[in-house]
Design an enzyme around this catalytic site. Structure first.
Site, short mmCIF file in Angstrom:
data_model
loop_
_atom_site.label_atom_id
_atom_site.label_comp_id
_atom_site.label_asym_id
_atom_site.label_seq_id
_atom_site.Cartn_x
_atom_site.Cartn_y
_atom_site.Cartn_z
N THR A 98 126.33 54.23 30.43
CA THR A 98 125.01 54.75 30.05
C THR A 98 123.99 53.68 30.38
O THR A 98 124.01 52.58 29.80
CB THR A 98 124.97 55.09 28.55
N LYS A 174 122.39 62.04 30.57
CA LYS A 174 123.20 61.30 29.59
C LYS A 174 122.34 60.70 28.48
O LYS A 174 122.69 60.77 27.30
CB LYS A 174 124.01 60.20 30.28
N LYS A 242 121.60 50.16 21.75
CA LYS A 242 121.37 50.11 23.20
C LYS A 242 120.89 51.45 23.74
O LYS A 242 119.87 51.53 24.43
CB LYS A 242 122.64 49.70 23.93
#
Length: 298
Positions: A98, A174, A242
């Protein structure tokens, strides 16, 4: 070289499952990991272990990278003994992390300039689905890259979405998925915390919600971890620090407001700062004051 030869770098929870799935579907899988013992364990089951990404790339025409983030992907490709050194024109690099979509777009251009195909292919579904070949791949790539390595994608996963003819779209979808996943976990934790604060039996609350309109996949999955008092990290708090950070960075570039994502990000940041960053992401519930969390059952 056999077209059933593939390389895989990164044997964490997801990568190990993907490697086993590919092997079960007829591929000879060449692997490496920063933990040599993980690669050797996979080789003992059937496969080939190498010490460096460059050696994996020399052995296989398609290399799948399953590491945590863009920084680790850069190291896999361009660090000492990186995969890029072993890849030749016509090789394919499949990136499953990702990442910032713009970073992925730039990586495609860099690899294409070396004659290497690139597939932007973030994954979702968790370790169990990776291991049984049922995970989801959100991919985008040139037609030439799909022609070279589309069969590997199909062998890795239960669902492969082809979302565009160049890198970027896969990573955009995503991070939108991660927006929803992070917000769902955060609000599931908030709901369970309110129930605990109000003295509702936690098991009864879980039973009712999972059979009612307020349920979500994340409530059902993650609040089971809370009830079991098991914060072993299948996906850690810091992953959502993150990933929601990437979501907010992407939106900030076009001044697009994301109030729920921003709040959820702050919740995960608070949990991480409190020392829970490497615990399961359900540990975000630990930020709520004045509640007594379920304890391990005897």
């Amino acid at each position: 070289m056999s077209n059933l030869t593939v390389g895989l770098i990164g044997l964490g929870a997801m990568g190990a499952g993907i490697a086993r799935t590919l092997r079960s579907r007829g591929y000879h899988v060449h692997v490496c990991d920063v933990r040599p013992e993980a690669a050797q364990a996979f080789a003992a089951e059937g496969g080939t272990a190498w010490a460096t990404p460059a050696e994996v790339a020399q052995a296989a025409p398609v290399v799948v990278s399953v590491v945590v983030n863009a920084q680790q992907t850069e190291a896999v490709l361009f660090g000492e003994h990186g995969a890029a050194a072993g890849m030749t024109a016509g090789s394919t690099f499949i990136m499953c992390s990702t990442v910032d979509p713009n970073w992925s777009i730039a990586l495609e251009a860099k690899l294409n300039a070396q004659g290497v195909h690139y597939i932007d292919a973030p994954i979702s579904g968790g370790a169990a689905k990776a291991a049984n070949g049922q995970m989801t791949v959100m991919s985008s790539a040139t037609p030439a890259a799909y022609a070279a390595a589309g069969a590997v994608l199909d062998a890795m996963a239960g669902k492969v979405y082809r979302l565009g003819d160049k890198a970027g779209a896969g990573s955009k979808v995503k991070i939108i998925n991660q927006l929803l996943a992070g917000v769902h976990i955060a609000v599931a934790a908030e709901a369970m915390a309110l129930g605990l604060r109000e003295g509702v039996d936690a098991d009864a609350l879980y039973e009712v919600i999972t059979h009612s309109a307020g349920n979500s996949w994340m409530f059902e999955n993650r609040m089971a971890h809370v009830l079991a008092a098991d914060y072993t990290p299948l996906s850690a708090v810091d992953i959502f620090v993150k990933d929601l950070g990437l979501v907010l960075d992407t939106a900030r570039a076009t001044k697009f407001p994301l109030p729920l994502a921003a709040t959820a990000h702050q919740m995960f940041m608070q949990a991480s700062t409190a020392g829970h960053g490497r615990e399961d992401d359900s540990a975000v519930i630990k930020i709520f004051p004045g509640i007594t969390l379920p304890q391990p059952k005897a």
